[in-house]
Design a protein around this motif. Structure first.
Motif, PDB file in Angstrom:
ATOM      1  N   TRP A   1       8.133 -10.560  10.698  1.00 55.93           N
ATOM      2  CA  TRP A   1       7.028  -9.696  11.090  1.00 55.93           C
ATOM      3  C   TRP A   1       7.234  -8.265  10.593  1.00 55.93           C
ATOM      4  O   TRP A   1       6.280  -7.569  10.246  1.00 55.93           O
ATOM      5  CB  TRP A   1       6.869  -9.699  12.614  1.00 55.93           C
ATOM      6  CG  TRP A   1       6.173 -10.913  13.123  1.00 55.93           C
ATOM      7  CD1 TRP A   1       6.705 -11.977  13.781  1.00 55.93           C
ATOM      8  CD2 TRP A   1       4.776 -11.189  12.994  1.00 55.93           C
ATOM      9  NE1 TRP A   1       5.751 -12.913  14.075  1.00 55.93           N
ATOM     10  CE2 TRP A   1       4.550 -12.448  13.616  1.00 55.93           C
ATOM     11  CE3 TRP A   1       3.693 -10.511  12.429  1.00 55.93           C
ATOM     12  CZ2 TRP A   1       3.289 -13.027  13.668  1.00 55.93           C
ATOM     13  CZ3 TRP A   1       2.447 -11.089  12.488  1.00 55.93           C
ATOM     14  CH2 TRP A   1       2.240 -12.329  13.100  1.00 55.93           C
TER      15      TRP A   1
ATOM     16  N   LYS B   1       6.210  -8.124   7.008  1.00 60.79           N
ATOM     17  CA  LYS B   1       4.753  -8.219   6.838  1.00 60.79           C
ATOM     18  C   LYS B   1       4.022  -6.968   7.308  1.00 60.79           C
ATOM     19  O   LYS B   1       3.053  -6.533   6.682  1.00 60.79           O
ATOM     20  CB  LYS B   1       4.226  -9.439   7.593  1.00 60.79           C
ATOM     21  CG  LYS B   1       4.678 -10.774   7.019  1.00 60.79           C
ATOM     22  CD  LYS B   1       4.101 -11.927   7.827  1.00 60.79           C
ATOM     23  CE  LYS B   1       4.534 -13.282   7.257  1.00 60.79           C
ATOM     24  NZ  LYS B   1       3.990 -14.416   8.047  1.00 60.79           N
ATOM     25  N   LEU B   2       4.478  -6.390   8.422  1.00 63.73           N
ATOM     26  CA  LEU B   2       3.726  -5.288   9.025  1.00 63.73           C
ATOM     27  C   LEU B   2       4.177  -3.912   8.567  1.00 63.73           C
ATOM     28  O   LEU B   2       3.404  -2.956   8.656  1.00 63.73           O
ATOM     29  CB  LEU B   2       3.830  -5.363  10.555  1.00 63.73           C
ATOM     30  CG  LEU B   2       3.181  -6.571  11.214  1.00 63.73           C
ATOM     31  CD1 LEU B   2       3.398  -6.524  12.721  1.00 63.73           C
ATOM     32  CD2 LEU B   2       1.696  -6.631  10.906  1.00 63.73           C
ATOM     33  N   SER B   3       5.410  -3.784   8.126  1.00 66.52           N
ATOM     34  CA  SER B   3       5.922  -2.452   7.768  1.00 66.52           C
ATOM     35  C   SER B   3       5.088  -1.749   6.707  1.00 66.52           C
ATOM     36  O   SER B   3       4.769  -0.558   6.856  1.00 66.52           O
ATOM     37  CB  SER B   3       7.377  -2.559   7.309  1.00 66.52           C
ATOM     38  OG  SER B   3       8.197  -2.943   8.380  1.00 66.52           O
ATOM     39  N   PRO B   4       4.693  -2.410   5.597  1.00 66.85           N
ATOM     40  CA  PRO B   4       3.869  -1.687   4.603  1.00 66.85           C
ATOM     41  C   PRO B   4       2.568  -1.153   5.183  1.00 66.85           C
ATOM     42  O   PRO B   4       2.145  -0.039   4.854  1.00 66.85           O
ATOM     43  CB  PRO B   4       3.618  -2.745   3.518  1.00 66.85           C
ATOM     44  CG  PRO B   4       4.741  -3.712   3.667  1.00 66.85           C
ATOM     45  CD  PRO B   4       5.043  -3.756   5.126  1.00 66.85           C
ATOM     46  N   TYR B   5       1.944  -1.946   6.084  1.00 66.18           N
ATOM     47  CA  TYR B   5       0.688  -1.487   6.674  1.00 66.18           C
ATOM     48  C   TYR B   5       0.916  -0.333   7.651  1.00 66.18           C
ATOM     49  O   TYR B   5       0.067   0.557   7.771  1.00 66.18           O
ATOM     50  CB  TYR B   5       0.001  -2.648   7.393  1.00 66.18           C
ATOM     51  CG  TYR B   5      -0.361  -3.785   6.476  1.00 66.18           C
ATOM     52  CD1 TYR B   5      -1.495  -3.726   5.668  1.00 66.18           C
ATOM     53  CD2 TYR B   5       0.434  -4.922   6.400  1.00 66.18           C
ATOM     54  CE1 TYR B   5      -1.827  -4.767   4.826  1.00 66.18           C
ATOM     55  CE2 TYR B   5       0.116  -5.975   5.556  1.00 66.18           C
ATOM     56  CZ  TYR B   5      -1.020  -5.885   4.773  1.00 66.18           C
ATOM     57  OH  TYR B   5      -1.343  -6.919   3.930  1.00 66.18           O
ATOM     58  N   LEU B   6       2.043  -0.358   8.355  1.00 64.83           N
ATOM     59  CA  LEU B   6       2.344   0.751   9.252  1.00 64.83           C
ATOM     60  C   LEU B   6       2.630   2.031   8.481  1.00 64.83           C
ATOM     61  O   LEU B   6       2.288   3.129   8.930  1.00 64.83           O
ATOM     62  CB  LEU B   6       3.547   0.393  10.132  1.00 64.83           C
ATOM     63  CG  LEU B   6       3.309  -0.723  11.156  1.00 64.83           C
ATOM     64  CD1 LEU B   6       4.609  -1.040  11.897  1.00 64.83           C
ATOM     65  CD2 LEU B   6       2.220  -0.345  12.150  1.00 64.83           C
ATOM     66  N   TYR B   7       3.241   1.914   7.299  1.00 68.11           N
ATOM     67  CA  TYR B   7       3.556   3.097   6.505  1.00 68.11           C
ATOM     68  C   TYR B   7       2.296   3.775   5.976  1.00 68.11           C
ATOM     69  O   TYR B   7       2.244   5.009   5.881  1.00 68.11           O
ATOM     70  CB  TYR B   7       4.476   2.717   5.338  1.00 68.11           C
ATOM     71  CG  TYR B   7       5.862   2.286   5.764  1.00 68.11           C
ATOM     72  CD1 TYR B   7       6.453   2.827   6.898  1.00 68.11           C
ATOM     73  CD2 TYR B   7       6.567   1.331   5.047  1.00 68.11           C
ATOM     74  CE1 TYR B   7       7.711   2.426   7.305  1.00 68.11           C
ATOM     75  CE2 TYR B   7       7.838   0.920   5.441  1.00 68.11           C
ATOM     76  CZ  TYR B   7       8.402   1.477   6.576  1.00 68.11           C
ATOM     77  OH  TYR B   7       9.649   1.090   6.979  1.00 68.11           O
ATOM     78  N   ILE B   8       1.305   2.975   5.604  1.00 71.30           N
ATOM     79  CA  ILE B   8       0.080   3.553   5.038  1.00 71.30           C
ATOM     80  C   ILE B   8      -1.003   3.782   6.092  1.00 71.30           C
ATOM     81  O   ILE B   8      -2.052   4.336   5.771  1.00 71.30           O
ATOM     82  CB  ILE B   8      -0.484   2.652   3.911  1.00 71.30           C
ATOM     83  CG1 ILE B   8      -0.910   1.295   4.479  1.00 71.30           C
ATOM     84  CG2 ILE B   8       0.530   2.494   2.794  1.00 71.30           C
ATOM     85  CD1 ILE B   8      -1.572   0.394   3.460  1.00 71.30           C
ATOM     86  N   SER B   9      -0.758   3.371   7.325  1.00 69.16           N
ATOM     87  CA  SER B   9      -1.781   3.519   8.359  1.00 69.16           C
ATOM     88  C   SER B   9      -2.127   4.973   8.666  1.00 69.16           C
ATOM     89  O   SER B   9      -3.302   5.256   8.967  1.00 69.16           O
ATOM     90  CB  SER B   9      -1.333   2.804   9.635  1.00 69.16           C
ATOM     91  OG  SER B   9      -0.119   3.350  10.112  1.00 69.16           O
TER      92      SER B   9
ATOM     93  N   PHE C   1      -5.080   6.071   6.465  1.00 67.21           N
ATOM     94  CA  PHE C   1      -6.362   5.466   6.803  1.00 67.21           C
ATOM     95  C   PHE C   1      -6.886   5.972   8.139  1.00 67.21           C
ATOM     96  O   PHE C   1      -8.100   6.098   8.327  1.00 67.21           O
ATOM     97  CB  PHE C   1      -6.225   3.942   6.817  1.00 67.21           C
ATOM     98  CG  PHE C   1      -6.059   3.341   5.455  1.00 67.21           C
ATOM     99  CD1 PHE C   1      -7.139   3.144   4.630  1.00 67.21           C
ATOM    100  CD2 PHE C   1      -4.805   2.988   4.989  1.00 67.21           C
ATOM    101  CE1 PHE C   1      -6.999   2.599   3.365  1.00 67.21           C
ATOM    102  CE2 PHE C   1      -4.641   2.437   3.733  1.00 67.21           C
ATOM    103  CZ  PHE C   1      -5.740   2.247   2.921  1.00 67.21           C
TER     104      PHE C   1
END
Length: 332
Positions: free
Chosen positions: A33, A36-44, A47
């Protein structure tokens, strides 16, 4: 003789040998997890900020444009697309749209060409390269209000520096603040003064990324500097030129500071001869009408125009880029 029973001891619910595999499995799932989630948390954060300062104002402006909204009275009734109809039937809107496109063409096209020439000169073996590069970028740092005030005095109709210089050449004074084309040329000069250095440095950074082996091979083949510029530099700069053209289009259609400060009244001239769309938007919202609904409608119309022109620019430049790369592969 009484028998003493041993004290009650809580039994071990699960042996340590059985807990270890479960811990390992849990850590493996947590690691999956995390991957999978770390890249989205970094760019969140980007956004989230874009949604707050970008998408929300855009949607709120669209909502305001559908209401009868005034600066003093506040929100009124829902009127649908009546604000858009009123704006599209206003003569000043089409005058402002014509002025915007005229100033944009007079500023964006020379800006790209001057940027290419200056970047090529700065990319050569010059003395004091840092000094010249800082000098090119200096006008970009100057405040737009200061640039507007200085150029408005230079292009004054009666006692301006430009009219004084051309008067010594035997040319009649030009009415920079009265004639339509003359005022557009003066404002475009202000825009080019401020933004040409910024465009130059972007193109210069792209030029320095071009492999020097290509220039060395062309020198061996006997190519001149001009031939190198058009056969090597320009094709390698196509992606950067696309970026510069698109950003110049977006900024040129939103021009406000330079025409606003071109005269002391900031109305775009007596006959609105240099009033841009953003100036018309400002006049609707904070001028005599004080109608936020109509101003929001103008903002959305301008947004749609920029989107359409940006897509057209991107399509044309992309076709030119793909055609150039295809021709290059065929020649090789």
């Amino acid at each position: 003789m009484a028998v003493i029973s041993p004290p009650d001891v809580a039994p071990d619910l699960e042996p340590a040998a059985d807990r270890a595999p479960r811990r390992i499995a849990f850590r493996q799932r947590l690691g999956k997890w995390d991957v999978k989630l770390s890249p989205y948390l970094y760019i969140s954060p980007f956004f989230l900020l874009f949604a707050i300062v970008g998408l929300f104002p855009l949607g709120y402006t669209a909502w305001v444009s559908l209401h009868e909204w005034h600066l003093i009275g506040g929100k009124g009734d829902f009127i649908g697309f009546e604000n858009y109809s009123t704006v599209l039937h206003a003569a000043f809107f089409w005058t402002a749209l014509r002025n915007t496109f005229s100033i944009f063409l007079l500023s964006a096209v020379p800006q790209v060409f001057l940027g290419l020439v200056l970047a090529a000169l700065l990319d050569a073996n010059l003395r004091a390269k840092t000094f010249w590069r800082m000098g090119v970028l200096l006008p970009y740092v100057v405040a737009p209000v200061a640039v507007g005030l200085i150029f408005s005095k230079m292009f004054a109709d009666q006692s301006g520096l430009i009219n004084t210089l051309i008067g010594h050449l035997g040319i009649d004074p030009i009415r920079w603040h009265a004639d339509v084309l003359a005022s557009h040329f003066a404002i475009a000069t202000m825009v080019n003064f401020r933004w040409t250095g910024y465009t130059t440095l972007i193109l210069l950074a792209a030029m320095q990324a071009v492999p020097r082996d290509l220039y060395e091979a062309s020198v061996i083949d006997g190519a001149s500097r001009i031939r190198q510029f058009f056969s090597i530099t320009i094709p390698m700069l196509r992606p950067t030129i696309i970026f510069v053209v698109i950003t110049s289009t977006i900024g040129g259609l939103q021009i406000f500071d330079e025409p606003k400060m071109f005269d002391q009244y900031g109305q775009g001239g007596a006959d609105r001869q240099w009033m841009t769309v953003t100036m018309y938007l400002y006049e609707l919202g904070w001028g005599s009408q004080k109608s936020f609904g109509r101003a929001a409608a103008v903002a959305w119309i301008l947004f749609l125009i920029i989107i359409v022109i940006g897509l057209v620019n991107f399509s044309i430049t992309r076709r030119i880029s793909s055609a150039g790369s295809t021709a290059g592969r065929k020649s090789r």
